[in-house]
Motif scaffolding. Structure first.
Motif, PDB file in Angstrom:
ATOM      1  N   THR A 133       0.852  -1.190   0.000  1.00 59.44           N
ATOM      2  CA  THR A 133       0.000   0.000   0.000  1.00 59.44           C
ATOM      3  C   THR A 133       0.888   1.240   0.000  1.00 59.44           C
ATOM      4  N   GLY A 134       0.268   2.403  -0.084  1.00 58.89           N
ATOM      5  CA  GLY A 134       1.008   3.654   0.060  1.00 58.89           C
ATOM      6  C   GLY A 134       2.045   3.891  -1.026  1.00 58.89           C
ATOM      7  N   ASP A 135       3.178   4.454  -0.613  1.00 57.53           N
ATOM      8  CA  ASP A 135       4.233   4.848  -1.558  1.00 57.53           C
ATOM      9  C   ASP A 135       4.715   3.681  -2.399  1.00 57.53           C
ATOM     10  N   LEU A 136       4.904   2.522  -1.764  1.00 58.75           N
ATOM     11  CA  LEU A 136       5.431   1.373  -2.497  1.00 58.75           C
ATOM     12  C   LEU A 136       4.465   0.950  -3.593  1.00 58.75           C
ATOM     13  N   ALA A 137       3.173   0.885  -3.256  1.00 63.77           N
ATOM     14  CA  ALA A 137       2.181   0.469  -4.251  1.00 63.77           C
ATOM     15  C   ALA A 137       2.176   1.433  -5.430  1.00 63.77           C
ATOM     16  N   GLU A 138       2.240   2.733  -5.114  1.00 63.22           N
ATOM     17  CA  GLU A 138       2.256   3.739  -6.190  1.00 63.22           C
ATOM     18  C   GLU A 138       3.497   3.594  -7.060  1.00 63.22           C
ATOM     19  N   ALA A 139       4.635   3.365  -6.413  1.00 59.43           N
ATOM     20  CA  ALA A 139       5.884   3.239  -7.166  1.00 59.43           C
ATOM     21  C   ALA A 139       5.861   1.999  -8.062  1.00 59.43           C
ATOM     22  N   ILE A 140       5.293   0.917  -7.550  1.00 56.41           N
ATOM     23  CA  ILE A 140       5.211  -0.317  -8.356  1.00 56.41           C
ATOM     24  C   ILE A 140       4.350  -0.068  -9.581  1.00 56.41           C
ATOM     25  N   ASP A 141       3.196   0.551  -9.377  1.00 56.66           N
ATOM     26  CA  ASP A 141       2.311   0.824 -10.511  1.00 56.66           C
ATOM     27  C   ASP A 141       2.974   1.754 -11.515  1.00 56.66           C
ATOM     28  N   ALA A 142       3.650   2.771 -11.011  1.00 58.97           N
ATOM     29  CA  ALA A 142       4.297   3.750 -11.899  1.00 58.97           C
ATOM     30  C   ALA A 142       5.420   3.116 -12.716  1.00 58.97           C
ATOM     31  N   THR A 143       6.177   2.216 -12.076  1.00 60.03           N
ATOM     32  CA  THR A 143       7.351   1.638 -12.733  1.00 60.03           C
ATOM     33  C   THR A 143       7.000   0.461 -13.627  1.00 60.03           C
ATOM     34  N   PHE A 144       6.079  -0.406 -13.145  1.00 64.47           N
ATOM     35  CA  PHE A 144       5.835  -1.663 -13.854  1.00 64.47           C
ATOM     36  C   PHE A 144       4.442  -1.750 -14.463  1.00 64.47           C
ATOM     37  N   GLY A 145       3.582  -0.796 -14.129  1.00 63.28           N
ATOM     38  CA  GLY A 145       2.230  -0.841 -14.657  1.00 63.28           C
ATOM     39  C   GLY A 145       1.236  -1.372 -13.641  1.00 63.28           C
ATOM     40  N   SER A 146       1.632  -2.442 -12.959  1.00 64.62           N
ATOM     41  CA  SER A 146       0.759  -3.026 -11.933  1.00 64.62           C
ATOM     42  C   SER A 146       1.580  -3.974 -11.077  1.00 64.62           C
ATOM     43  N   LEU A 147       0.994  -4.360  -9.936  1.00 60.95           N
ATOM     44  CA  LEU A 147       1.654  -5.345  -9.070  1.00 60.95           C
ATOM     45  C   LEU A 147       1.825  -6.660  -9.813  1.00 60.95           C
ATOM     46  N   GLU A 148       0.794  -7.091 -10.523  1.00 65.79           N
ATOM     47  CA  GLU A 148       0.867  -8.357 -11.259  1.00 65.79           C
ATOM     48  C   GLU A 148       1.970  -8.329 -12.313  1.00 65.79           C
ATOM     49  N   ALA A 149       2.095  -7.198 -12.988  1.00 61.92           N
ATOM     50  CA  ALA A 149       3.135  -7.081 -14.014  1.00 61.92           C
ATOM     51  C   ALA A 149       4.527  -7.202 -13.394  1.00 61.92           C
ATOM     52  N   MET A 150       4.715  -6.555 -12.243  1.00 61.55           N
ATOM     53  CA  MET A 150       6.003  -6.641 -11.565  1.00 61.55           C
ATOM     54  C   MET A 150       6.268  -8.087 -11.127  1.00 61.55           C
ATOM     55  N   LYS A 151       5.261  -8.728 -10.562  1.00 64.22           N
ATOM     56  CA  LYS A 151       5.427 -10.100 -10.090  1.00 64.22           C
ATOM     57  C   LYS A 151       5.762 -11.037 -11.243  1.00 64.22           C
ATOM     58  N   THR A 152       5.089 -10.859 -12.380  1.00 58.93           N
ATOM     59  CA  THR A 152       5.338 -11.717 -13.540  1.00 58.93           C
ATOM     60  C   THR A 152       6.780 -11.557 -14.017  1.00 58.93           C
ATOM     61  N   LYS A 153       7.211 -10.298 -14.093  1.00 56.48           N
ATOM     62  CA  LYS A 153       8.562 -10.025 -14.590  1.00 56.48           C
ATOM     63  C   LYS A 153       9.623 -10.560 -13.626  1.00 56.48           C
ATOM     64  N   LEU A 154       9.452 -10.286 -12.337  1.00 55.42           N
ATOM     65  CA  LEU A 154      10.433 -10.729 -11.350  1.00 55.42           C
ATOM     66  C   LEU A 154      10.483 -12.244 -11.255  1.00 55.42           C
ATOM     67  N   SER A 155       9.325 -12.872 -11.335  1.00 54.99           N
ATOM     68  CA  SER A 155       9.283 -14.340 -11.298  1.00 54.99           C
ATOM     69  C   SER A 155      10.042 -14.931 -12.486  1.00 54.99           C
ATOM     70  N   ALA A 156       9.778 -14.383 -13.663  1.00 59.59           N
ATOM     71  CA  ALA A 156      10.430 -14.907 -14.871  1.00 59.59           C
ATOM     72  C   ALA A 156      11.947 -14.757 -14.775  1.00 59.59           C
ATOM     73  N   MET A 157      12.393 -13.594 -14.305  1.00 57.95           N
ATOM     74  CA  MET A 157      13.835 -13.356 -14.169  1.00 57.95           C
ATOM     75  C   MET A 157      14.444 -14.327 -13.160  1.00 57.95           C
ATOM     76  N   SER A 158      13.728 -14.546 -12.064  1.00 59.83           N
ATOM     77  CA  SER A 158      14.254 -15.411 -11.006  1.00 59.83           C
ATOM     78  C   SER A 158      14.321 -16.858 -11.462  1.00 59.83           C
ATOM     79  N   VAL A 159      13.251 -17.310 -12.129  1.00 59.17           N
ATOM     80  CA  VAL A 159      13.221 -18.687 -12.636  1.00 59.17           C
ATOM     81  C   VAL A 159      14.356 -18.909 -13.622  1.00 59.17           C
ATOM     82  N   ALA A 160      14.679 -17.860 -14.396  1.00 60.33           N
ATOM     83  CA  ALA A 160      15.676 -17.990 -15.459  1.00 60.33           C
ATOM     84  C   ALA A 160      17.114 -17.958 -14.969  1.00 60.33           C
ATOM     85  N   VAL A 161      17.337 -17.723 -13.690  1.00 61.51           N
ATOM     86  CA  VAL A 161      18.721 -17.715 -13.176  1.00 61.51           C
ATOM     87  C   VAL A 161      19.358 -19.070 -13.461  1.00 61.51           C
TER      88      VAL A 161
END
Lengths: 113, 220
Positions: free
Chosen positions: A29-57
């Motif tokens: 919530t708050g600042d973090l939620a806003e920053a996530i939306d601003a940077t990645f579009g949405s929480l789900e988008a950030m989670k999808t991207k981070l998951s893919a990067m992590s799985v690909a290590v």
């Protein structure tokens, strides 16, 4: 680097996780939620991207959400126990341990799960 | 843990020489027997069969580990290697050097994984098929001459393998002069491509190779 990272990373990991009754699973919530939306579009988008990067290590390592020197959110991965800040300059907020020991007993080879 | 089982197989390969080793790898690693050709993009690599059942290495390595390791982990390397080689073929056909370079990491990782595990399955054997017997003949003499004794070699290779930071492999191999040497490689970096040593015997120290049985105690 290996031993120091192995202390810093799991200590941080412990702080970023919580059972549901202590707030775990609740979306940011708050600042973090806003920053996530601003940077990645949405929480789900950030989670999808981070998951893919992590799985690909390739091999052992960590996936990270962190902030750069300007305070902007960024995603990164590090090999083995290389600590995020010392390696990339990003300040860690949230990490995913993708060493096999972090999931193998529960998920076996299926790292994406 | 796997050294006793592996050395007998290593003996056979050393005695028979490098060409036999290469041929054994060819049979198991390469369908169609072609190493490199302009038709590379149509060559499909396949998962080699084990010469023994998943449960036959117990109690040293559980059937559960063997099944996951072979049918999931190794199989995934084979599948992803084929995908990576397809992408490489496409990139080459288009003359797209950026795409050719971009394909290399996946080829190294998955190709290395396929090569390494193909050797590993041949190194392992149940007691009924010679596993656990110490090496004899040329290999035994070479081990004694290079390391002092079999025990000395095992101690050194174990220590090096346990000490790998992160995922990787420990190896006994031969150099260009035919002399035995020990080495470790990170992740799935294949021994020969990385160091020039011809692999005889490998120890997989990725956590998936031992975690279900031994948890974090890699030395066991």
């Amino acid at each position: 680097n290996f031993r120091g990272g192995a202390i810093v990373n799991p200590s941080f990991f412990g702080k970023t996780r919580a059972p549901p009754w202590r707030g775990g699973g609740a979306p940011p919530t708050g600042d973090l939620a806003e920053a996530i939306d601003a940077t990645f579009g949405s929480l789900e988008a950030m989670k999808t991207k981070l998951s893919a990067m992590s799985v690909a290590v390739q091999g052992s390592g960590w996936g990270w959400l962190g902030t750069d020197a300007a305070g902007k959110l960024a995603l990164a991965t590090c090999a083995n126990q290389d600590p995020l800040e010392a390696t990339t300059g990003l300040v860690p907020l949230f990490g995913i341990d993708v060493w096999e020991h972090a999931y193998y007993l529960d998920y076996k080879n299926v790292r994406p799960d | 843990e796997t050294q006793n089982k592996g050395l007998e197989e290593g003996r056979r390969t050393l005695v028979e020489g490098r060409s036999a080793k290469t041929m054994a790898l060819s049979r198991s690693c390469l369908s169609g027997g072609r190493l490199l050709s302009s038709s590379l993009r149509r060559t499909k690599f396949t998962l080699p069969d084990l010469a023994y059942g998943y449960g036959e290495l117990e109690p040293i390595i559980s059937g559960e580990i063997m099944e996951l390791h072979h049918s999931k982990h190794h199989n995934t390397y084979v599948t992803n290697l084929n995908v990576a080689m397809e992408k490489l073929g496409d990139a080459q056909a288009k003359g797209d050097i950026t795409a050719v370079v971009a394909a290399q990491a996946a080829i190294k990782f998955n190709g290395g994984g396929h090569v390494n595990h193909s050797i590993f399955w041949q190194n392992l054997a149940p007691p009924s098929k010679g596993g656990g017997a110490p090496p004899t003949g040329d290999l035994a003499e070479a081990i004694d001459a290079t390391f002092g004794s079999l025990e000395a070699m095992k101690t050194k290779l174990s220590a090096m393998s346990v000490a790998v930071q992160g995922s990787g492999w420990g190896w006994l191999g031969t150099d260009a002069a035919g002399k035995l040497a020990l080495a470790t490689c990170a992740n799935q970096d294949p021994l020969e491509a990385t160091t020039g040593l011809v692999p005889l015997f490998g120890i997989d120290v990725w956590e998936h190779a031992y975690y279900l049985d031994y948890k974090n105690v890699r030395p066991d």
